[in-house]
Design a protein around this motif. Structure first.
Motif, short mmCIF file in Angstrom:
data_model
loop_
_atom_site.label_atom_id
_atom_site.label_comp_id
_atom_site.label_asym_id
_atom_site.label_seq_id
_atom_site.Cartn_x
_atom_site.Cartn_y
_atom_site.Cartn_z
N ASN A 77 0.80 -0.99 0.02
CA ASN A 77 0.01 0.16 0.00
C ASN A 77 0.95 1.33 0.15
N SER A 78 1.99 1.23 0.29
CA SER A 78 3.11 2.22 0.24
C SER A 78 3.46 2.66 -1.02
N LEU A 79 3.30 1.74 -2.18
CA LEU A 79 4.02 1.83 -3.39
C LEU A 79 3.13 2.75 -4.25
N MET A 80 3.91 3.12 -5.31
CA MET A 80 2.98 3.91 -6.15
C MET A 80 3.18 3.40 -7.60
N ASP A 81 2.24 3.79 -8.66
CA ASP A 81 2.46 3.45 -9.92
C ASP A 81 3.99 3.90 -10.60
N MET A 82 4.31 2.63 -11.40
CA MET A 82 5.72 2.72 -11.96
C MET A 82 6.64 2.60 -10.99
N ASP A 83 6.81 2.29 -9.66
CA ASP A 83 7.92 1.96 -8.68
C ASP A 83 8.33 0.35 -9.41
N ILE B 228 6.21 -11.24 -1.28
CA ILE B 228 7.01 -10.37 -0.41
C ILE B 228 7.64 -9.41 -0.98
N ILE B 229 7.23 -8.11 -1.05
CA ILE B 229 8.14 -7.03 -1.80
C ILE B 229 9.25 -6.89 -0.69
N GLU B 230 10.48 -6.94 -1.14
CA GLU B 230 11.68 -7.00 -0.46
C GLU B 230 12.49 -5.59 -0.62
N ARG B 231 12.41 -5.09 -1.77
CA ARG B 231 13.01 -3.75 -2.02
C ARG B 231 12.48 -2.87 -2.82
N LEU B 232 12.53 -1.75 -2.81
CA LEU B 232 12.16 -0.70 -3.79
C LEU B 232 13.21 -0.21 -4.37
N LEU B 233 13.48 -0.18 -5.80
CA LEU B 233 14.61 0.56 -6.44
C LEU B 233 14.58 2.08 -6.23
N SER B 234 15.98 2.55 -5.99
CA SER B 234 15.88 3.84 -6.04
C SER B 234 15.78 4.49 -7.52
N GLU B 235 15.34 5.62 -7.57
CA GLU B 235 15.04 5.90 -9.12
C GLU B 235 16.40 6.34 -9.64
N ASP B 236 17.63 6.42 -9.08
CA ASP B 236 18.82 6.66 -9.93
C ASP B 236 19.42 5.41 -10.41
N LEU B 237 18.64 4.09 -10.14
CA LEU B 237 19.12 2.86 -10.84
C LEU B 237 18.09 2.40 -11.91
N PHE B 238 17.30 3.12 -12.45
CA PHE B 238 16.55 2.72 -13.61
C PHE B 238 16.16 4.00 -14.20
N ILE C 286 17.03 -1.03 -16.26
CA ILE C 286 17.37 -1.34 -15.08
C ILE C 286 18.93 -1.68 -15.07
N GLU C 287 19.86 -1.06 -14.05
CA GLU C 287 21.13 -1.22 -13.83
C GLU C 287 21.46 -2.51 -13.51
N ASN C 288 22.14 -3.23 -14.30
CA ASN C 288 22.60 -4.75 -14.21
C ASN C 288 23.18 -5.14 -12.85
N GLU C 289 24.11 -3.98 -12.54
CA GLU C 289 24.81 -4.39 -10.97
C GLU C 289 23.89 -4.53 -10.04
N VAL C 290 22.78 -3.90 -10.03
CA VAL C 290 21.80 -4.03 -8.92
C VAL C 290 21.17 -5.46 -8.93
N LEU C 291 20.73 -6.01 -10.20
CA LEU C 291 20.17 -6.99 -10.25
C LEU C 291 21.05 -8.38 -9.92
N GLU C 292 22.34 -8.17 -10.23
CA GLU C 292 23.41 -9.28 -9.97
C GLU C 292 23.60 -9.03 -8.41
N ALA C 293 23.66 -7.86 -7.59
CA ALA C 293 24.26 -7.97 -6.33
C ALA C 293 23.00 -8.51 -5.49
N LYS C 294 21.75 -8.48 -5.87
CA LYS C 294 20.63 -8.88 -5.14
C LYS C 294 20.06 -10.09 -5.67
N GLY C 295 20.82 -10.90 -6.88
CA GLY C 295 20.55 -12.17 -7.10
C GLY C 295 19.35 -12.39 -7.63
N VAL C 296 18.61 -11.35 -8.45
CA VAL C 296 17.59 -11.23 -9.07
C VAL C 296 17.35 -12.17 -10.39
N GLU C 297 16.39 -13.18 -10.25
CA GLU C 297 16.18 -14.12 -11.49
C GLU C 297 15.73 -13.15 -12.51
#
Length: 153
Positions: free
Chosen positions: A26-32, A94-104, A131-142
């Motif tokens: 409920n704390s998220l917004m469109d395009m997050d 489970i929403i674990e993280r919201l990406l900072s706007e400077d990463l995408f 989306i910056e690949n470093e973030v995806l790799e660092a967080k182990g995103v599939e």
């Protein structure tokens, strides 16, 4: 404010959370852009990337290649085939993280390349997420790779 990942990959856990380390949808917004996991996944450490849509639902993001598009960013789109999966309802993730706007960043492309019966004049477009690949790799995103999503001009 929700939990976000900044330039250095750190977490800023200042938001509402239902479970340890989770973000209240409920704390998220469109395009997050968020990193999430599926509650009943047999491999609970598996995380995915998704975007909050205008109807405030979660849509998984898919890429057609892991090759960077601009700098070190990977291009993602919402695959309409995956859009309404039951396991993506907020009760099931489970929403674990919201990406900072400077990463995408965002862009758009013509649906179907502007060709064919579904978009003969090219006026329909879809959102592209870079989306910056470093973030995806660092967080182990599939990253779901779906070559059929690529549009050949």
């Amino acid at each position: 404010m929700s939990s976000s990942i900044g330039d250095n990959g750190s977490n800023d856990d200042t938001g509402d959370s239902d479970e340890e380390g989770s973000i209240d949808p409920n704390s998220l917004m469109d395009m997050d852009i968020v990193i999430y996991r599926i509650k009943d996944d047999p491999t609970p450490q598996k995380t995915y990337i998704g975007a909050i849509q205008e109807d405030m639902t979660l849509a998984p993001l898919s890429a057609w290649t892991k090759e960077p598009a601009f700098g070190n960013s990977i291009e993602f789109v919402v695959d309409e085939e995956d859009r309404w999966m039951k396991e993506l309802e907020f009760d099931n993730v489970i929403i674990e993280r919201l990406l900072s706007e400077d990463l995408f960043s965002y862009g758009s492309r013509q649906v179907g390349g502007g060709k064919g019966l579904g978009n003969p004049h090219g006026e329909e477009s879809e959102l592209v997420y870079y989306i910056e690949n470093e973030v995806l790799e660092a967080k182990g995103v599939e990253i779901p790779i779906k070559p059929e999503l690529e549009i050949m001009w």
